[in-house]
Design an enzyme around this catalytic site. Structure first.
Site, PDB file in Angstrom:
ATOM      1  N   LYS A  38      32.308  33.149  45.096  1.00  0.00           N
ATOM      2  CA  LYS A  38      33.599  32.805  44.497  1.00  0.00           C
ATOM      3  C   LYS A  38      34.080  31.485  45.096  1.00  0.00           C
ATOM      4  O   LYS A  38      34.256  31.361  46.315  1.00  0.00           O
ATOM      5  CB  LYS A  38      34.630  33.895  44.796  1.00  0.00           C
ATOM      6  CG  LYS A  38      34.639  35.011  43.748  1.00  0.00           C
ATOM      7  CD  LYS A  38      35.617  36.083  44.136  1.00  0.00           C
ATOM      8  CE  LYS A  38      36.636  36.338  43.059  1.00  0.00           C
ATOM      9  NZ  LYS A  38      37.481  37.515  43.385  1.00  0.00           N
TER      10      LYS A  38
HETATM   11  O1  G3P Z   1      40.143  39.844  40.765  1.00  0.00           O
HETATM   12  C1  G3P Z   1      41.235  39.202  41.336  1.00  0.00           C
HETATM   13  C2  G3P Z   1      42.205  40.203  41.807  1.00  0.00           C
HETATM   14  O2  G3P Z   1      41.710  40.860  42.927  1.00  0.00           O
HETATM   15  C3  G3P Z   1      43.566  39.692  42.046  1.00  0.00           C
HETATM   16  O3  G3P Z   1      44.380  40.717  41.671  1.00  0.00           O
HETATM   17  O4  G3P Z   1      46.420  42.018  41.571  1.00  0.00           O
HETATM   18  O5  G3P Z   1      46.002  40.492  43.525  1.00  0.00           O
HETATM   19  O6  G3P Z   1      46.546  39.560  41.294  1.00  0.00           O
HETATM   20  P1  G3P Z   1      45.925  40.689  42.031  1.00  0.00           P
END
Ligand code: G3P
Length: 214
Positions: A83
């Protein structure tokens, strides 16, 4: 649509795998920190469990350092995908790593222009973070639609990996749009399964079964 699980918790990966819902895994530094385990322990367990693509995030910010980190992370397994952040340095690293045959998931994408650049940099995956856009009153799913249109216009091979999914409708809408992948937290996977009418139906069948003679 492929289902990736968005977690670093091995027990969640194992349970989702038993349901046939782990085509791949995505992690990030926040998810790894939630496990309370070392990065090394987390990664070794996931690599032993999953054959599909496993996204591991580089935490460097300069291109040369991201590239070096990516090469090191790639030694964990052939299915490891690096990533890289959607920055100038991240795009340089993406170009370099993919030219060496290492898969790259360009992360933290919040605009169609960013996604276009990721495809030009030969990204394997682009990760639009839809929940975080919704959080600031933008339509996250609209970004997914725009990226899919742009990529289809030019037959880019970069796969659209819908990330920052917060609820079941995000998954359904991603599938309706034809996204390549949705990476889904385990809590959302469970909510995708549940339906109150299913529970009521089971309860009724079990009750009626008691009345069957014999
Ligand atoms: O895949 C990316 C994810 O882990 C971010 O999610 O909920 O932290 O925006 P969030």
């Amino acid at each position: 649509m492929k289902f990736f699980i968005d977690t670093a918790k091995i027990e969640e990966i194992r349970e989702a795998k038993m349901m046939g819902l782990v085509d791949g895994v995505t992690t990030n530094p926040s998810l790894v920190s939630q496990t309370g385990r070392t990065f090394e322990e987390v990664v070794r367990d996931i690599v032993a469990e999953v054959d599909g693509p496993i996204s591991l995030e580089a935490v460097s910010t300069q291109a040369e350092e991201i590239i070096a980190e990516g090469r090191k992370l790639a030694t964990y397994g052939k299915n490891v995908v690096i990533k890289c952040p959607l920055t100038v340095d991240g795009l340089k690293a993406c170009r370099a790593l993919t030219s060496e045959g290492i898969g790259v998931n360009v992360t933290l994408c919040f605009s169609p222009s960013q996604a276009l650049l990721a495809a030009k940099a030969n990204a394997t995956y682009i990760s639009p973070f839809i929940g975080r856009l919704d959080d600031i009153s933008h339509h996250g799913m609209e970004l997914v639609r725009q990226i899919l249109t742009i990529y289809r216009n030019y037959q880019f091979k970069t796969q659209v990996l819908v990330a920052s999914i917060r609820h079941p409708l995000h998954v359904v809408e991603a599938a309706l749009l034809g996204a390549d992948v949705a990476t889904i937290p385990f809590a959302v996977i469970k909510r995708l399964v549940n339906h109150p009418l299913t529970d009521v139906g089971i309860e009724r069948f079990l009750k009626d079964w008691q009345k069957v003679p014999g």
